[in-house]
Write a protein that holds these residues in place. Structure first.
Motif, PDB file in Angstrom:
ATOM      1  N   ASP A  13       2.538  -8.533  -0.941  1.00  0.00           N
ATOM      2  CA  ASP A  13       1.775  -8.802  -0.699  1.00  0.00           C
ATOM      3  C   ASP A  13       1.011  -8.081  -0.577  1.00  0.00           C
ATOM      4  OD1 ASP A  13       2.694 -11.402  -0.671  1.00  0.00           O
ATOM      5  OD2 ASP A  13       2.905 -11.743   1.753  1.00  0.00           O
ATOM      6  N   ASP A  14       1.658  -6.694  -0.137  1.00  0.00           N
ATOM      7  CA  ASP A  14       1.213  -5.306  -0.301  1.00  0.00           C
ATOM      8  C   ASP A  14       0.728  -4.362  -0.975  1.00  0.00           C
ATOM      9  OD1 ASP A  14       0.504  -6.110   2.887  1.00  0.00           O
ATOM     10  OD2 ASP A  14       1.756  -5.477   3.841  1.00  0.00           O
ATOM     11  N   GLY A  15       1.354  -5.523  -2.027  1.00  0.00           N
ATOM     12  CA  GLY A  15       0.815  -4.223  -3.317  1.00  0.00           C
ATOM     13  C   GLY A  15       2.331  -3.297  -4.023  1.00  0.00           C
ATOM     14  N   GLU A  16       3.232  -2.950  -2.312  1.00  0.00           N
ATOM     15  CA  GLU A  16       4.125  -2.591  -3.285  1.00  0.00           C
ATOM     16  C   GLU A  16       5.002  -2.622  -3.766  1.00  0.00           C
ATOM     17  OE1 GLU A  16       2.881  -1.217   1.809  1.00  0.00           O
ATOM     18  OE2 GLU A  16       4.933  -2.393   0.833  1.00  0.00           O
ATOM     19  N   LEU A  17       5.535  -3.771  -3.584  1.00  0.00           N
ATOM     20  CA  LEU A  17       6.407  -4.478  -5.319  1.00  0.00           C
ATOM     21  C   LEU A  17       6.078  -5.329  -5.904  1.00  0.00           C
ATOM     22  CD1 LEU A  17       9.645  -4.888  -1.897  1.00  0.00           C
ATOM     23  CD2 LEU A  17       9.215  -2.647  -3.619  1.00  0.00           C
ATOM     24  N   THR A  18       6.501  -5.058  -6.885  1.00  0.00           N
ATOM     25  CA  THR A  18       5.820  -6.499  -7.518  1.00  0.00           C
ATOM     26  C   THR A  18       7.221  -7.248  -7.253  1.00  0.00           C
ATOM     27  OG1 THR A  18       8.383  -6.256  -9.096  1.00  0.00           O
ATOM     28  CG2 THR A  18       6.337  -4.682  -9.945  1.00  0.00           C
ATOM     29  N   ALA A  19       7.284  -8.509  -7.986  1.00  0.00           N
ATOM     30  CA  ALA A  19       7.417  -9.883  -7.792  1.00  0.00           C
ATOM     31  C   ALA A  19       8.706  -9.953  -7.068  1.00  0.00           C
ATOM     32  CB  ALA A  19       6.670 -11.232  -8.476  1.00  0.00           C
ATOM     33  N   THR A  20       9.389  -9.056  -8.225  1.00  0.00           N
ATOM     34  CA  THR A  20      10.825  -8.759  -9.070  1.00  0.00           C
ATOM     35  C   THR A  20      11.331  -7.669  -7.875  1.00  0.00           C
ATOM     36  OG1 THR A  20      10.516  -7.825 -10.676  1.00  0.00           O
ATOM     37  CG2 THR A  20      10.918  -9.588 -11.063  1.00  0.00           C
ATOM     38  N   GLN A  21      10.687  -7.683  -6.879  1.00  0.00           N
ATOM     39  CA  GLN A  21      10.937  -6.472  -5.969  1.00  0.00           C
ATOM     40  C   GLN A  21      11.345  -5.188  -6.925  1.00  0.00           C
ATOM     41  OE1 GLN A  21      11.505  -7.671  -2.521  1.00  0.00           O
ATOM     42  NE2 GLN A  21      10.385  -9.070  -3.529  1.00  0.00           N
ATOM     43  N   LYS A  22      10.599  -4.470  -7.603  1.00  0.00           N
ATOM     44  CA  LYS A  22      10.996  -3.887  -8.338  1.00  0.00           C
ATOM     45  C   LYS A  22       9.463  -2.536  -7.138  1.00  0.00           C
ATOM     46  CE  LYS A  22      12.559  -5.076 -12.741  1.00  0.00           C
ATOM     47  NZ  LYS A  22      11.936  -4.480 -14.179  1.00  0.00           N
ATOM     48  N   VAL A  23      10.129  -1.328  -7.214  1.00  0.00           N
ATOM     49  CA  VAL A  23       8.862  -0.443  -6.470  1.00  0.00           C
ATOM     50  C   VAL A  23       7.921  -0.376  -6.853  1.00  0.00           C
ATOM     51  CG1 VAL A  23       8.917   1.891  -5.377  1.00  0.00           C
ATOM     52  CG2 VAL A  23      10.673   0.336  -4.556  1.00  0.00           C
ATOM     53  N   ARG A  24       7.261  -0.568  -7.223  1.00  0.00           N
ATOM     54  CA  ARG A  24       5.506  -0.047  -7.337  1.00  0.00           C
ATOM     55  C   ARG A  24       5.153   1.530  -7.413  1.00  0.00           C
ATOM     56  NH1 ARG A  24       2.915  -5.818  -6.906  1.00  0.00           N
ATOM     57  NH2 ARG A  24       2.032  -6.102  -9.230  1.00  0.00           N
ATOM     58  N   ARG A  25       6.107   2.435  -8.044  1.00  0.00           N
ATOM     59  CA  ARG A  25       6.078   3.833  -7.807  1.00  0.00           C
ATOM     60  C   ARG A  25       4.115   4.650  -7.001  1.00  0.00           C
ATOM     61  NH1 ARG A  25      10.634   5.661  -7.801  1.00  0.00           N
ATOM     62  NH2 ARG A  25      12.086   4.839  -8.724  1.00  0.00           N
ATOM     63  N   ASN A  26       3.082   4.147  -8.071  1.00  0.00           N
ATOM     64  CA  ASN A  26       2.393   4.501  -7.875  1.00  0.00           C
ATOM     65  C   ASN A  26       0.982   4.194  -6.883  1.00  0.00           C
ATOM     66  OD1 ASN A  26       2.232   2.090  -9.228  1.00  0.00           O
ATOM     67  ND2 ASN A  26       0.499   1.990 -10.042  1.00  0.00           N
ATOM     68  N   VAL A  27       1.859   2.457  -6.386  1.00  0.00           N
ATOM     69  CA  VAL A  27       1.452   2.716  -5.333  1.00  0.00           C
ATOM     70  C   VAL A  27       1.587   3.224  -4.072  1.00  0.00           C
ATOM     71  CG1 VAL A  27       0.753   0.160  -3.930  1.00  0.00           C
ATOM     72  CG2 VAL A  27       0.359  -0.575  -6.505  1.00  0.00           C
ATOM     73  N   ILE A  28       3.310   2.991  -3.997  1.00  0.00           N
ATOM     74  CA  ILE A  28       3.923   3.686  -3.187  1.00  0.00           C
ATOM     75  C   ILE A  28       3.097   5.513  -2.830  1.00  0.00           C
ATOM     76  CG2 ILE A  28       6.210   4.913  -2.342  1.00  0.00           C
ATOM     77  CD1 ILE A  28       5.841   2.227  -2.255  1.00  0.00           C
ATOM     78  N   GLU A  29       2.979   5.872  -3.632  1.00  0.00           N
ATOM     79  CA  GLU A  29       2.072   7.167  -3.852  1.00  0.00           C
ATOM     80  C   GLU A  29       1.595   7.397  -3.284  1.00  0.00           C
ATOM     81  OE1 GLU A  29       2.847  10.820  -4.850  1.00  0.00           O
ATOM     82  OE2 GLU A  29       4.379  10.510  -6.544  1.00  0.00           O
ATOM     83  N   LYS A  30       0.183   6.274  -2.995  1.00  0.00           N
ATOM     84  CA  LYS A  30      -1.370   5.896  -2.377  1.00  0.00           C
ATOM     85  C   LYS A  30      -1.221   5.535  -1.326  1.00  0.00           C
ATOM     86  CE  LYS A  30      -3.446   4.872  -7.275  1.00  0.00           C
ATOM     87  NZ  LYS A  30      -4.281   3.851  -7.281  1.00  0.00           N
ATOM     88  N   THR A  31      -0.260   4.702  -1.124  1.00  0.00           N
ATOM     89  CA  THR A  31      -0.037   4.057   0.472  1.00  0.00           C
ATOM     90  C   THR A  31       0.667   4.965   1.414  1.00  0.00           C
ATOM     91  OG1 THR A  31       0.510   1.483  -0.781  1.00  0.00           O
ATOM     92  CG2 THR A  31       1.102   1.598   1.753  1.00  0.00           C
TER      93      THR A  31
END
Length: 622
Positions: free
Chosen positions: A590-608
């Motif tokens: 819900d916070d955009g840090e993971l995809t629906a398949t639970q993969k890490v969104r690295r670009n979002v992690i860097e910002k968050t």
């Protein structure tokens, strides 16, 4: 009909609705589905599957659904999902799957981008998302003409012309069927007219690096890959039984619970939810099981945690049997998988004393073959299950390849590898290490995105985006995603997934993100496993109330530090983690840090987590 279909399959010319029609005609009373309701597993036959799909399809036609129209499904896994899916495909429509966990903005994007005219919702929660997408977004959903809900509980007060129940559509189908002899033949005629190269579904990619893209897949794309698994493992309606629990909009679950189901004529059992998979596995004991890495990790953790609570004698017996099993496994591996009579006798004794009960505990004692795919997994996880005598094989594929294009089997099962190519696959490794494949399974392109399609498929060759290497036995080894490769300030190329998987071998690490691109050393952001670390803290009488308070305990940092030191010993000095931080929150879709398949969104992690990253690299304060 049977012989005609066999010929079509050999030529790669069958479609999914034609397979459904085949089983309804040849084995009408055989079991197709089981669904648990109020503690009872209800049975549905192939005849019921076919007739319900026909009723729904004719209901759609009476509502104005035309060939080429798109129908989106936002629902948990259920027979209704499949009825709507095959009904839509049978009348020439295209199905668009949506993860039931997607928040309404993501649902709005997919439904709007795909120009879906109908949306099938599982329950009130999904209907509310569609209504939010209509009202709260500037563009809304102008193409949607009907919202169809399977479970109308709690929706008595909804006054909306576009909303109707799943049952209402079935009744419309009955009326359409009875209205004229021509209409009664419409469904069978539509199935005959389906073509193998028709686009039958849109699968939206997980969007780890940007907005999801709608991959267009045909019947041929899906069947030609899955049929290779069916043939190699000799799967048929007598030995194919699976538990459906991953979202059906994911191409992996679609391959096993839709395509392979229709190819074999076996049985699909719908798990009550993702949280009850462990219980449902024990109840069903499937013969074939597909698990993403996290599922296999959780099954392994379930055994290890259970043994922590066992008696002293049971823990002693477990450790002795596992140690003996590992020595046996390594000895057999060193001989290329060949087992002597002595090896077989030794394993039988271990199975009799310990492994048989462990297999039953996780519900896989009847499993003929298990598969792990969807993301990279630690070799130690697969080794654990193989030591127990469970044949778990790595498979490799992606949405754009139509499913599995490399898979392991009895004669090619190197730990850390993903197997050999399917028959007739053309493949090569580019100069930069990227895997490139060419096959009839390669998808038809991205919807409304010719530019992305042109970059992904060049002269018929699919550029997978995965950096690979070959094991000494010829099996493919996936090193990492091309975009994920870290290049340090010293120019060293590092694949982070191998280090991350080694960290996640720990019972106490739920997620690990390795950092270091353009920097002079590697670091890690670590999410602890709330359940196992919480249990560890309780045993030591450490007080905590939330995930954050647990993560901030100095004792927990010392616990994770030991795991980091363990992992550092496994890698070269340049690949060592010099600093790490434990995240104060769990990563969330819900916070955009993971995809629906639970993969890490690295670009979002860097910002968050920019503040945490700045602290690690000296640009901030704790």
């Amino acid at each position: 009909m049977i012989y005609a279909l066999d010929a079509k399959l050999r030529d790669g010319n069958a479609t999914l609705p034609q397979l459904l029609q085949h089983w309804a005609q040849s084995t009408p009373d055989s079991l197709a589905f089981r669904e648990k309701d109020y503690g009872i597993w209800n049975r549905m036959t192939w005849q019921h599957y076919f007739e319900t799909a026909r009723r729904f399809a004719l209901g759609l036609k009476s509502l104005g659904f035309d060939k080429g129209d798109r129908l989106a499904i936002a629902s948990e896994d259920s027979p209704e999902w499949m009825f709507a899916d095959l009904a839509t495909q049978a009348i020439g429509g295209v199905v668009v799957g949506i993860y039931p966990t997607n928040p309404w903005p993501e649902l709005q994007y997919i439904v709007h981008h795909s120009n879906s005219k109908f949306v099938v919702c599982g329950d009130q929660e999904q209907v509310d998302k569609v209504l939010d997408a209509m009202d709260k977004h500037a563009t809304g959903l102008p193409d949607v003409v009907k919202i169809i809900c399977a479970d109308m509980k709690g929706m008595r007060g909804y006054k909306l012309d576009k909303l109707m129940s799943f049952e209402d559509v079935l009744e419309l189908g009955d009326q359409y069927f009875a209205s004229s002899p021509e209409n009664a033949r419409a469904f069978d005629r539509a199935i005959e007219q389906t073509q193998p190269d028709d686009t039958c579904m849109l699968v939206y990619t997980s969007g780890t690096t940007g907005p999801p893209k709608g991959a267009m897949l045909s019947h041929r794309n899906l069947i030609v890959t899955v049929d290779k698994l069916k043939t190699h493992f000799r799967l048929d309606r007598h030995n194919y039984e699976v538990v459906c629990y991953l979202p059906l909009c994911h191409v992996a679950e679609r391959a096993f619970s839709t395509v392979l189901h229709l190819l074999t004529g076996g049985v699909v059992n719908y798990a009550e939810s993702i949280d009850t998979v462990a219980v449902n596995l024990r109840e069903i004991a499937p013969t074939v099981f597909l698990g993403v890495p996290r599922i296999w990790e959780k099954l392994q953790q379930g055994i290890l945690i259970r043994m922590q609570d066992a008696s002293r004698f049971q823990r002693w017996a477990f450790s002795r049997c596992m140690a003996a099993g590992q020595r046996l496994f390594e000895r057999v591996e060193a001989r290329g998988g060949r087992r002597s009579l002595s090896d077989r006798l030794q394993f039988f004794l271990l199975w009799l004393v310990m492994f048989r009960n462990l297999q039953k505990f996780i519900g896989l004692d009847r499993m003929r073959c298990g598969f792990c795919g969807g993301a990279s997994v630690s070799p130690e996880v697969l080794k654990f299950f193989r030591v127990l005598g469970l044949p778990v094989f790595q498979v490799y594929g992606m949405t754009e390849s139509g499913g599995v294009v490399f898979f392991q089997h009895e004669k090619a099962a190197r730990l850390g590898a993903t197997g050999l190519p399917i028959d007739s696959l053309n493949w090569k490794i580019a100069d930069d290490g990227e895997l490139i494949v060419k096959h009839p399974a390669v998808f038809k392109g991205y919807l409304h995105d010719d530019g992305a399609t042109a970059k992904t498929v060049v002269d018929g060759w699919l550029h997978t985006g995965d950096i690979v290497a070959l094991a000494d036995n010829g099996e493919l080894m996936i090193l990492d995603r091309k975009k994920a490769i870290i290049i340090t300030s010293g120019g060293k190329n590092i694949a982070p997934s191998e280090i991350e998987n080694a960290l996640k071998d720990s019972l106490y690490v739920r997620e690990a993100i390795i950092l270091g691109d353009g920097r002079h050393f590697l670091s890690a952001l670590i999410q602890i496993d709330y359940e196992t670390v919480g249990k560890w803290a309780q045993e030591r009488k450490l007080a905590y109330t939330t995930y954050k308070s647990l993560a901030l305990l100095p004792e927990v940092r010392e616990l994770i530090d030991e795991d980091v030191k363990r992992v550092n010993k496994l890698f070269a000095r340049v690949e060592n983690i010099r600093k790490f931080l434990i995240l104060e929150k769990e990563l969330d879709h819900d916070d955009g840090e993971l995809t629906a398949t639970q993969k890490v969104r690295r670009n979002v992690i860097e910002k968050t987590f920019s503040r945490e990253i700045a602290i690690i690299y000296g640009g901030g304060t704790a």
